[in-house]
Design a protein around this motif. Structure first.
Motif, PDB file in Angstrom:
ATOM      1  N   PRO A   1       0.953  -1.365   0.069  1.00 14.73           N
ATOM      2  CA  PRO A   1      -0.102   0.002  -0.075  1.00 14.73           C
ATOM      3  C   PRO A   1       1.065   1.402   0.039  1.00 14.73           C
ATOM      4  CG  PRO A   1      -0.761  -1.663   1.522  1.00 14.73           C
ATOM      5  CD  PRO A   1       0.601  -2.023   1.081  1.00 14.73           C
ATOM      6  N   LEU A   2       2.067   1.113   0.662  1.00 11.60           N
ATOM      7  CA  LEU A   2       2.961   2.385   0.758  1.00 11.60           C
ATOM      8  C   LEU A   2       3.328   2.752  -0.592  1.00 11.60           C
ATOM      9  CD1 LEU A   2       4.689   1.656   3.998  1.00 11.60           C
ATOM     10  CD2 LEU A   2       2.940   3.042   3.743  1.00 11.60           C
ATOM     11  N   LEU A   3       4.059   1.537  -1.263  1.00  9.98           N
ATOM     12  CA  LEU A   3       4.296   1.923  -2.614  1.00  9.98           C
ATOM     13  C   LEU A   3       3.215   2.314  -3.536  1.00  9.98           C
ATOM     14  CD1 LEU A   3       6.600   1.281  -4.921  1.00  9.98           C
ATOM     15  CD2 LEU A   3       5.622  -1.088  -5.068  1.00  9.98           C
ATOM     16  N   LEU A   4       1.933   1.673  -3.357  1.00 13.36           N
ATOM     17  CA  LEU A   4       0.834   2.027  -4.216  1.00 13.36           C
ATOM     18  C   LEU A   4       0.702   3.679  -4.226  1.00 13.36           C
ATOM     19  CD1 LEU A   4      -1.502   1.518  -6.391  1.00 13.36           C
ATOM     20  CD2 LEU A   4      -2.842   1.045  -4.129  1.00 13.36           C
ATOM     21  N   MET A   5       0.903   4.319  -2.953  1.00  9.86           N
ATOM     22  CA  MET A   5       0.631   5.869  -3.020  1.00  9.86           C
ATOM     23  C   MET A   5       1.714   6.342  -3.493  1.00  9.86           C
ATOM     24  SD  MET A   5      -0.206   6.508   1.179  1.00  9.86           S
ATOM     25  CE  MET A   5       1.442   6.316   1.477  1.00  9.86           C
ATOM     26  N   GLU A   6       2.830   6.014  -4.006  1.00 12.13           N
ATOM     27  CA  GLU A   6       4.009   6.571  -4.532  1.00 12.13           C
ATOM     28  C   GLU A   6       3.829   6.750  -6.084  1.00 12.13           C
ATOM     29  OE1 GLU A   6       5.384   8.659  -2.600  1.00 12.13           O
ATOM     30  OE2 GLU A   6       4.494   7.515  -1.055  1.00 12.13           O
TER      31      GLU A   6
ATOM     32  N   LEU B   1      -6.377  18.103   3.884  1.00 11.38           N
ATOM     33  CA  LEU B   1      -5.913  16.703   3.499  1.00 11.38           C
ATOM     34  C   LEU B   1      -4.462  16.521   3.782  1.00 11.38           C
ATOM     35  CD1 LEU B   1      -7.300  16.503  -0.253  1.00 11.38           C
ATOM     36  CD2 LEU B   1      -7.737  14.873   1.299  1.00 11.38           C
ATOM     37  N   GLN B   2      -3.616  17.721   3.700  1.00 10.35           N
ATOM     38  CA  GLN B   2      -2.226  17.483   4.227  1.00 10.35           C
ATOM     39  C   GLN B   2      -2.115  17.218   5.770  1.00 10.35           C
ATOM     40  OE1 GLN B   2       0.408  17.448   2.674  1.00 10.35           O
ATOM     41  NE2 GLN B   2       0.322  18.778   0.700  1.00 10.35           N
ATOM     42  N   ILE B   3      -2.851  17.706   6.564  1.00 10.66           N
ATOM     43  CA  ILE B   3      -2.993  17.308   7.857  1.00 10.66           C
ATOM     44  C   ILE B   3      -3.387  15.803   8.139  1.00 10.66           C
ATOM     45  CG2 ILE B   3      -4.093  17.792  10.144  1.00 10.66           C
ATOM     46  CD1 ILE B   3      -4.204  20.586   9.424  1.00 10.66           C
ATOM     47  N   ALA B   4      -4.580  15.505   7.321  1.00 15.00           N
ATOM     48  CA  ALA B   4      -5.152  14.304   7.352  1.00 15.00           C
ATOM     49  C   ALA B   4      -3.836  13.132   6.989  1.00 15.00           C
ATOM     50  CB  ALA B   4      -6.362  13.917   6.588  1.00 15.00           C
ATOM     51  N   PHE B   5      -3.301  13.674   5.792  1.00  9.79           N
ATOM     52  CA  PHE B   5      -2.306  12.637   5.289  1.00  9.79           C
ATOM     53  C   PHE B   5      -1.106  12.312   6.565  1.00  9.79           C
ATOM     54  CE2 PHE B   5       1.865  11.796   3.667  1.00  9.79           C
ATOM     55  CZ  PHE B   5       1.587  10.993   2.554  1.00  9.79           C
ATOM     56  N   ALA B   6      -0.588  13.478   7.054  1.00 10.62           N
ATOM     57  CA  ALA B   6       0.509  13.356   8.306  1.00 10.62           C
ATOM     58  C   ALA B   6      -0.216  12.480   9.536  1.00 10.62           C
ATOM     59  CB  ALA B   6       0.733  14.954   8.756  1.00 10.62           C
ATOM     60  N   PHE B   7      -1.441  12.708   9.900  1.00 12.75           N
ATOM     61  CA  PHE B   7      -2.030  11.968  10.846  1.00 12.75           C
ATOM     62  C   PHE B   7      -2.129  10.321  10.581  1.00 12.75           C
ATOM     63  CE2 PHE B   7      -5.708  10.308  13.031  1.00 12.75           C
ATOM     64  CZ  PHE B   7      -5.243  10.260  14.330  1.00 12.75           C
ATOM     65  N   PHE B   8      -2.664  10.046   9.400  1.00 13.57           N
ATOM     66  CA  PHE B   8      -3.057   8.747   8.949  1.00 13.57           C
ATOM     67  C   PHE B   8      -1.523   8.202   8.600  1.00 13.57           C
ATOM     68  CE2 PHE B   8      -7.347   9.944   8.453  1.00 13.57           C
ATOM     69  CZ  PHE B   8      -8.060   9.194   9.180  1.00 13.57           C
TER      70      PHE B   8
ATOM     71  N   ALA C   1      -6.619  10.142  -2.790  1.00 11.48           N
ATOM     72  CA  ALA C   1      -6.503   8.938  -3.125  1.00 11.48           C
ATOM     73  C   ALA C   1      -5.311   8.541  -2.079  1.00 11.48           C
ATOM     74  CB  ALA C   1      -5.885   8.565  -4.400  1.00 11.48           C
ATOM     75  N   GLN C   2      -4.453   9.046  -1.759  1.00 12.81           N
ATOM     76  CA  GLN C   2      -3.298   8.660  -0.657  1.00 12.81           C
ATOM     77  C   GLN C   2      -4.000   8.691   0.446  1.00 12.81           C
ATOM     78  OE1 GLN C   2      -0.219  11.715  -1.930  1.00 12.81           O
ATOM     79  NE2 GLN C   2       1.052  10.160  -2.765  1.00 12.81           N
ATOM     80  N   VAL C   3      -4.550   9.552   0.941  1.00 14.40           N
ATOM     81  CA  VAL C   3      -5.327   9.788   2.306  1.00 14.40           C
ATOM     82  C   VAL C   3      -6.138   8.523   2.495  1.00 14.40           C
ATOM     83  CG1 VAL C   3      -6.695  10.904   4.121  1.00 14.40           C
ATOM     84  CG2 VAL C   3      -5.004  12.092   2.671  1.00 14.40           C
ATOM     85  N   LEU C   4      -7.020   8.154   1.360  1.00 13.13           N
ATOM     86  CA  LEU C   4      -7.949   7.132   1.316  1.00 13.13           C
ATOM     87  C   LEU C   4      -7.077   5.662   1.792  1.00 13.13           C
ATOM     88  CD1 LEU C   4     -10.948   5.905   1.179  1.00 13.13           C
ATOM     89  CD2 LEU C   4     -10.321   6.044  -1.202  1.00 13.13           C
TER      90      LEU C   4
ATOM     91  N   PHE D   1      -5.532   1.090   4.870  1.00 13.24           N
ATOM     92  CA  PHE D   1      -4.587   0.519   5.752  1.00 13.24           C
ATOM     93  C   PHE D   1      -4.404   0.696   7.126  1.00 13.24           C
ATOM     94  CE2 PHE D   1       0.533  -0.118   5.026  1.00 13.24           C
ATOM     95  CZ  PHE D   1       0.125  -1.362   5.107  1.00 13.24           C
ATOM     96  N   THR D   2      -5.004   1.546   7.602  1.00 12.02           N
ATOM     97  CA  THR D   2      -5.156   1.741   8.859  1.00 12.02           C
ATOM     98  C   THR D   2      -5.822   0.915   9.569  1.00 12.02           C
ATOM     99  OG1 THR D   2      -4.553   4.091   9.041  1.00 12.02           O
ATOM    100  CG2 THR D   2      -5.637   3.467  11.103  1.00 12.02           C
ATOM    101  N   ILE D   3      -7.127   0.896   9.017  1.00 18.03           N
ATOM    102  CA  ILE D   3      -8.216   0.148   9.457  1.00 18.03           C
ATOM    103  C   ILE D   3      -7.932  -1.526   9.392  1.00 18.03           C
ATOM    104  CG2 ILE D   3     -10.616  -1.013   8.752  1.00 18.03           C
ATOM    105  CD1 ILE D   3     -11.409   1.906   7.889  1.00 18.03           C
ATOM    106  N   GLY D   4      -7.057  -1.777   8.274  1.00 15.84           N
ATOM    107  CA  GLY D   4      -6.717  -3.064   8.068  1.00 15.84           C
ATOM    108  C   GLY D   4      -5.594  -3.573   9.166  1.00 15.84           C
ATOM    109  N   LEU D   5      -4.912  -2.688   9.664  1.00 11.19           N
ATOM    110  CA  LEU D   5      -3.803  -2.900  10.615  1.00 11.19           C
ATOM    111  C   LEU D   5      -4.004  -2.795  11.921  1.00 11.19           C
ATOM    112  CD1 LEU D   5      -0.761  -1.245   8.975  1.00 11.19           C
ATOM    113  CD2 LEU D   5      -1.300  -3.950   8.913  1.00 11.19           C
TER     114      LEU D   5
END
Length: 246
Positions: free
Chosen positions: A89-94, A173-180, A226-229, A234-238
């Motif tokens: 998932p981390l690679l997919l974001m990039e 979105l930037q704040i959400a990205f940093a938090f997640f 899309a990256q935040v989603l 990923f958070t929910i899954g882990l």
């Protein structure tokens, strides 16, 4: 900070460590701006400041009574093959920005070399503090508090960069990205007991972000959304596995 102080005041200890990291990082950036340095020397100055931060972090690690292995400088304990799946998932974001914009590498080779050095040190430095020191300090309370607390501190201290934006959607979105991102990286450390996946991703993400300059338009809004989603899913899954890890 002594082991006794950390045990009695884990949140204060975590906040002090995070602020040390943030302050030393800001010193290099401020020095480069005040001196009005060109890009390459500016990155070198910021890298030097970041190395100083790493040394301070290693000193804090020693003072806290934690070994490097206990802080996460070890191979993933969940098995190499299984740990690789955390990278997907981390690679997919990039990959998403490349699909949206295509390659945009237009700088000279020396600039990319210096940028690579800078982002490697940034990745090591931030994971050392936020998923190494901060997470370890808060683990004394509970695994769940360590995950949430380290993510909140990471998100809040990165919010300053997001608040410099002029588009409200971009800021949120930037704040959400940093938090997640903080949640995901903390959960991965909780499960694998290792910082290395986070260090590698952090380095790759920062290198790609810093090496391409994209105006915040509708496409950028869609990419960041899309990256935040992905991070949220990923958070929910882990979550269960990461917060219940012994």
């Amino acid at each position: 900070m002594s082991t006794n102080f950390i045990r009695k005041h884990p949140y204060i200890a975590a906040l002090i460590a995070a602020l040390i990291c943030t302050f030393l990082t800001a010193v290099g950036s401020a020095a480069a701006q005040i001196a009005e340095l060109a890009e390459v020397p500016a990155y070198l100055v910021m890298t030097a400041s970041m190395i100083l931060s790493v040394l301070a972090g290693m000193w804090l690690l020693r003072r806290s009574g934690l070994s490097a292995k206990e802080a996460g400088f070890r191979s993933p304990t969940s098995g190499t093959v299984r740990s690789i799946w955390f990278c997907v998932p981390l690679l997919l974001m990039e990959v998403i920005p490349f699909v949206a914009y295509g390659p945009a590498f237009t700088r000279q080779g020396a600039e990319y070399a210096v940028l690579a050095l800078f982002t490697i040190v940034v990745g090591f430095n931030e994971e050392l503090y936020f998923r190494g020191l901060v997470f370890s300090f808060l683990t004394g309370k509970s695994r769940k508090q360590a995950v949430i607390g380290s993510a909140v501190i990471f998100g809040v201290l990165h919010a300053a960069n997001a608040l410099s934006g002029t588009n409200p959607a971009e800021v949120l979105l930037q704040i959400a990205f940093a938090f997640f991102a903080g949640l995901v990286l903390a959960l991965i450390v909780s499960i694998t007991r290792s910082l290395w996946i986070g260090i590698v991703w952090h380095t790759v993400h920062n290198f790609l972000s810093f090496s391409t300059e994209v105006a915040f338009d509708r496409t950028a809004l869609a990419v960041l959304s899309a990256q935040v989603l992905i991070l949220l899913i990923f958070t929910i899954g882990l979550w269960k596995r990461g917060t219940e890890a012994a």
